[in-house]
Scaffold this active site. Structure first.
Site, mmCIF file in Angstrom:
data_model
loop_
_atom_site.group_PDB
_atom_site.id
_atom_site.type_symbol
_atom_site.label_atom_id
_atom_site.label_comp_id
_atom_site.label_asym_id
_atom_site.label_seq_id
_atom_site.Cartn_x
_atom_site.Cartn_y
_atom_site.Cartn_z
ATOM 1 N N GLY A 1 -13.481 -2.237 56.155
ATOM 2 C CA GLY A 1 -14.275 -1.241 55.456
ATOM 3 C C GLY A 1 -15.091 -1.811 54.313
ATOM 4 N N HIS B 1 -15.460 1.632 58.645
ATOM 5 C CA HIS B 1 -16.155 2.628 57.842
ATOM 6 C C HIS B 1 -16.933 2.007 56.678
ATOM 7 C CE1 HIS B 1 -13.118 2.244 54.594
ATOM 8 N NE2 HIS B 1 -12.287 2.018 55.603
ATOM 9 N N ASP B 2 -18.099 2.562 56.416
ATOM 10 C CA ASP B 2 -18.923 2.207 55.252
ATOM 11 C C ASP B 2 -19.442 0.776 55.299
ATOM 12 O OD1 ASP B 2 -18.530 4.755 53.545
ATOM 13 O OD2 ASP B 2 -16.493 4.130 54.031
#
Length: 257
Positions: free
Chosen positions: A138, A120-121
């Site tokens: 992440g 994520h991200d």
């Protein structure tokens, strides 16, 4: 025209632009948009709010846009955005963003080899190569033209600089500066990426200046803040040195030495 195999499932609301090919047993969610001439070969799952650009080839058993593995993620409407001309090989996983950056983003002209994980991200720039089994935790950022060797884990919030190259099986827990080679568990700097820079068209002057900068930062033994001042004074107009200095100044996790 688009081509959708009879065994594929494309939910109502998905947008497929001309030339898209959806192969056997693929699943495309309702909030997905896929650009012209992108191919999903077979058994590909794309869900969530996901935008995929043009001329991508996505190989079998890839998963794109599923919910983050971050335990803080509570289903917020975050995104996954992928550019153009990428090759995404078998068993790659790319997760949507969280309420930090609100999106996971991959640029254009990248090669993600088999079993790469993009958490994520994460932000991946353009023209990068992530070899088999690379794991980006992440919030990692990978700048343009970076190469990460196979079976390399990258700690969350790390940044990998442009034109850097890391050896296979390295463990990265701090930022990798632009233009360098790093390798080891944990990773250490091994030298300037001289061959890579020459192949990418850096001039002899560019490479000479970067060699001087490399020695000032990594070999002269000066405090890092003094080394950066020296570089700013000696190379006030060199765009590569400016990028290198700014990269170090803005590093959150510190640089690999």
């Amino acid at each position: 025209m688009t081509e959708i195999h009879s065994t594929a499932i494309v939910e109502d609301g998905a947008i497929l632009e001309p030339g898209v090919k959806i192969g056997p047993f693929c699943i495309v969610g309702k909030d997905v948009r896929i650009g012209k001439n992108t191919v999903l070969q077979s058994h590909v799952v794309v869900e969530g709010i996901t935008e995929i650009g043009e001329n991508n080839t996505i190989y079998s058993f890839v998963s794109i846009g599923k919910a983050s593995q971050d335990l803080k993620y509570k289903g917020e409407p975050t995104k996954t955005i992928i550019g153009d001309n990428n090759s995404i090989r078998e068993f790659v996983t790319i997760h949507r963003g969280t309420d930090d950056r609100w999106e996971t983003r991959i640029g254009s002209n990248n090669l993600l080899m088999a079993y790469v994980h993009v958490a994520h991200d994460v932000i991946v720039g353009d023209n990068c190569i992530l070899a088999n089994g690379v794991t980006l935790a992440g919030h990692v950022t990978v700048d343009d033209f970076a190469i990460i060797g196979g079976l390399t884990p990258v700690h969350q919030f790390c940044r990998i600089g442009s034109y850097s190259m890391t050896g296979g099986g390295s463990a990265i827990n701090q930022d990798i500066c632009p233009f360098v080679m790093a390798e080891g568990n944990k990773a250490v700097i091994r030298g300037l990426n001289t061959v890579g820079l020459r192949r990418k068209g850096f001039t002899e002057e560019d490479r000479s200046n970067l060699k001087k900068a490399y020695r000032i930062i990594f070999r002269n033994g000066n405090p890092l803040k003094d080394a950066l001042v020296e570089l700013e004074n000696e190379f006030p107009e060199d765009k590569n040195i400016k990028y290198l200095v700014e990269f170090i100044k803005t590093s959150n996790r510190g640089i690999t030495r």
